[in-house]
Design a protein around this motif. Sequence first.
Motif, mmCIF file in Angstrom:
data_model
loop_
_atom_site.group_PDB
_atom_site.id
_atom_site.type_symbol
_atom_site.label_atom_id
_atom_site.label_comp_id
_atom_site.label_asym_id
_atom_site.label_seq_id
_atom_site.Cartn_x
_atom_site.Cartn_y
_atom_site.Cartn_z
ATOM 1 N N ALA A 67 1.061 -1.099 -0.027
ATOM 2 C CA ALA A 67 0.097 0.256 0.007
ATOM 3 C C ALA A 67 1.013 1.264 -0.109
ATOM 4 N N ASP B 150 -5.064 -0.992 1.549
ATOM 5 C CA ASP B 150 -4.589 -2.259 0.893
ATOM 6 C C ASP B 150 -5.370 -3.452 0.551
ATOM 7 N N THR C 48 -7.350 -3.358 -3.424
ATOM 8 C CA THR C 48 -7.289 -1.690 -3.613
ATOM 9 C C THR C 48 -8.155 -1.078 -4.740
#
Length: 266
Positions: free
Chosen positions: A19, A211, A214
């Motif tokens: 992420a 995350d 996504t």
Amino acid sequence: MLGAIIGDIVGSRFEFGAAPKRDFELFTSECSYTDDTICTVAIADAVLNGREYKDALRDWCNRYPDPMGAYGNMFAQWLASDDPQPMNSFGNGSAMRVSPIGWLYSDWEEVIGEAERSAVVTHNHPEGIKGAQCIAEVISWLRHMRFTKPEIERKVQKFFQYEIPPMKDILKIGAQGHFDATCQETVPMALRCFIDANNFEETIRLAVMCDGDTDTKACIAGSVAEAYYGIPDWMVERTFAYLPDDMLEILDQFYTKIRSEINPKQ
Ligand SMILES: [Mg+2]
């Protein structure tokens, strides 16, 4: 509808990696539309042009057979089949493609019924249907009723029995590498991103920073945020550059219809 597509494109480059940090670049050359966008365009095409949901989905996905991130395994088999049957799925695909229905229908029964019809061609598990109905209805509520965010949270719990988790819990399991792929997980997480953010762009950023899946989380969160905030012009312009002409034609048809309903003189 465009809110869903923006979330998909911005989230696309992070689906299988780490992420990003809060100030990440939204639009880069590594971004692309994925299955979320293709299926959203297909649902809009079905409603706008009187096509069967199944036919429109198969047409659009076969036009774009190899999107970034690929189609899910079960959905790819459904696309390849000569006699495709519903696959009892509760994957988040039914909710990520449903946003046009929240805009193109108005009454509770219509929105709920069409969301179900759009889902059941593949996602005929009760949770797959519910995920689509919830997102379509939230969009409809925001457009017509102008509910506040706390009202949305209460109504989602009352009518769809989703407990929307706190952001810290979503970030925690995302950091542990958990990949959410079901309606039961992705829909309430995406709604939390919408509720906690302060504008459209922040909604997309939050969903990507959670995350996991996504592109789909940002797609669903973006579809809801569009109905609440609208979309900044610069983001619309950047997004158009990623889309092929046949998708842009459906978008043009969609927004022409939406605008004509808001202002019949246009
Ligand atoms: Mg995708």
